[in-house]
Write an enzyme that holds these catalytic residues in place. Structure first.
Site, PDB file in Angstrom:
ATOM      1  N   THR A 153      16.106  45.515 -20.437  1.00 55.72           N
ATOM      2  CA  THR A 153      17.573  45.516 -20.444  1.00 55.72           C
ATOM      3  C   THR A 153      18.162  46.459 -21.502  1.00 55.72           C
ATOM      4  OG1 THR A 153      17.616  43.620 -21.939  1.00 55.72           O
ATOM      5  CG2 THR A 153      17.731  43.154 -19.578  1.00 55.72           C
ATOM      6  N   ASP A 154      17.370  46.842 -22.508  1.00 56.66           N
ATOM      7  CA  ASP A 154      17.930  47.620 -23.630  1.00 56.66           C
ATOM      8  C   ASP A 154      18.580  48.935 -23.182  1.00 56.66           C
ATOM      9  OD1 ASP A 154      17.058  45.661 -25.328  1.00 56.66           O
ATOM     10  OD2 ASP A 154      15.469  46.844 -26.279  1.00 56.66           O
ATOM     11  N   THR A 166      11.213  43.079 -20.773  1.00 57.01           N
ATOM     12  CA  THR A 166      10.996  41.652 -21.015  1.00 57.01           C
ATOM     13  C   THR A 166      10.617  40.927 -19.735  1.00 57.01           C
ATOM     14  OG1 THR A 166      12.585  41.668 -22.789  1.00 57.01           O
ATOM     15  CG2 THR A 166      12.118  39.536 -21.837  1.00 57.01           C
ATOM     16  N   LYS A 180      25.433  46.555 -21.794  1.00 61.01           N
ATOM     17  CA  LYS A 180      24.795  45.342 -22.313  1.00 61.01           C
ATOM     18  C   LYS A 180      25.702  44.803 -23.407  1.00 61.01           C
ATOM     19  CE  LYS A 180      20.447  43.518 -24.074  1.00 61.01           C
ATOM     20  NZ  LYS A 180      19.024  43.694 -24.359  1.00 61.01           N
ATOM     21  N   TYR A 216       8.133  38.273 -28.399  1.00 63.61           N
ATOM     22  CA  TYR A 216       7.340  38.542 -27.198  1.00 63.61           C
ATOM     23  C   TYR A 216       6.953  40.006 -27.179  1.00 63.61           C
ATOM     24  CZ  TYR A 216      11.422  40.869 -25.521  1.00 63.61           C
ATOM     25  OH  TYR A 216      12.461  41.743 -25.424  1.00 63.61           O
ATOM     26  N   GLU A 259      45.110  62.996 -29.355  1.00 56.41           N
ATOM     27  CA  GLU A 259      45.275  63.486 -30.727  1.00 56.41           C
ATOM     28  C   GLU A 259      44.495  64.780 -30.944  1.00 56.41           C
ATOM     29  OE1 GLU A 259      45.220  60.527 -34.054  1.00 56.41           O
ATOM     30  OE2 GLU A 259      44.823  59.122 -32.426  1.00 56.41           O
TER      31      GLU A 259
END
Ligand code: ASP
Length: 355
Positions: free
Chosen positions: A117-118, A38, A190, A51, A312
């Protein structure tokens, strides 16, 4: 008289040239490696959130922040121009090799990588594991496209460069600078789909903040020693396939079995709670480990807290690995690199405790 004026003008030009060249010599050199996202995206309108990621080049990106030229000598390189949802092993290996190569040069102070950023947390962690230098490596992105009102990219880039040239930023591991925060790759997530303050270190807290163009650190990176990790990308041309399988009520074994058929060498379980999973999924994974030597790492879909060994689930009996504080996305990265070295679950467990 005329000759005097000529002399004065000549001396003035000389002084300007000398000060320019001194300036260039004294400013720290920073490479900006651009990958898209982005931060390099444009929108059809200044207010909408639609975008196209990776639409502008590194030079266009940098022209929005001329202020960085006051503090550093900048070299830009376009490594890729993609939305980070399409980030892939090939770009990771290119980045890892290029960063190591550049940081070996005495005149390079640090590196800034612009990135969507993903999947930024995955790339940051990958580099944290393979970069062999203490010099600063800072990833940066933005949540708003470059032509939006209050675009966050230019401020983030300025802060990232300022962070990369600060002497106190050495030896902190790979970092992310966004929204005036400095975050460590060791615990990066994120946390919000839209907010400019999306990145957090949810277990350990951020490393520090950027204030008036200077970093103020409030903690050390937990995994600073990664510059001496056993992972070396120099001769790697590919990475082993590792898939992430989610557990939830009624989760079946089907996706794990399909991953094995597709050629996965490792599986990370994004488990419920403390890395738990349905019995049917656990039995299938035990079989895949025993019969096909597929490495299994238990992690958790919960954002904070460790996935602890022997709680566990008896990891030693099943030859499974517990990820401790490493979330499923980072666990996948570490398992891919671990599998370039070994498939022994005890060795892989050591790496998960260490990195
Ligand atoms: N999809 C974009 C990317 O990761 C989102 C962003 O950069 O914020 O490239």
């Amino acid at each position: 008289m005329k000759t005097n004026i000529k002399k004065v003008i000549g001396l003035f030009i000389l002084a300007v040239l000398v000060s320019f060249s001194l300036d260039a010599q004294t400013k720290p050199k920073v490479y900006i490696l651009a990958t898209g996202g982005t931060i390099a995206g444009t929108s059809s309108s200044q207010v909408d959130s639609d975008y196209k990621a990776g639409a502008i080049t590194v030079n266009q990106l940098l022209s929005a922040v001329p202020e960085i030229l006051d503090i550093a000598e900048i070299k830009g390189e376009q490594v890729a121009n993609i939305g980070s949802q399409d980030m892939n092993d090939e770009v990771w290996l290119t980045l890892g090799k290029r960063v190591n190569e550049l940081l070996k040069q005495n005149d390079v102070t640090g590196i800034v990588i612009t990135h969507g950023t993903d999947t930024q947390e995955e790339t940051a962690y990958f580099l944290n594991l393979v970069v062999k230098s203490d010099k600063p490596v800072v990833l940066v992105g933005s949540m708003r496209p470059s032509n939006a009102i209050s675009a966050d990219g230019p401020r983030n880039i300025y802060n990232a460069v300022a962070c990369a040239i600060a002497p106190e930023s050495k030896g902190k591991g790979v970092m992310v600078v966004m929204d005036d925060n400095i975050l460590s790759a060791d615990d990066l997530t994120k946390t919000n789909t839209l907010s400019v303050g999306t990145f957090q270190n949810p277990n350990y807290g951020h490393l520090g903040i950027m204030y008036d163009g200077k970093p103020i650190y409030t903690r050390e990176s937990v995994k600073r020693h990664t510059t001496k990790s056993e992972f070396d990308v120099t001769n790697l041309t590919s990475l082993p396939r590792v898939d992430i399988i989610l557990s939830y009520s009624n989760a079946t074994a089907q996706f794990a079995e399909s991953a094995a058929i597709a050629g996965a060498k490792g599986i990370v379980v994004a488990g419920v709670g403390n890395g738990n999973m349905t019995t049917v999924l656990m039995n299938a994974l035990e079989k895949l480990r025993k019969e096909q030597d597929i490495a299994v790492v238990r992690s958790s879909r919960i954002m904070t807290g460790p996935t602890a060994q022997w709680d566990e689930i008896d990891d030693d009996k099943l030859n499974f690995v517990a990820s401790w504080y490493i979330n499923p996305y980072r666990a996948r990265v570490l398992l891919m690199l671990a599998l370039t070295k070994t498939n022994d679950y005890k060795e892989i467990q050591r790496m998960f405790a260490e990195y």
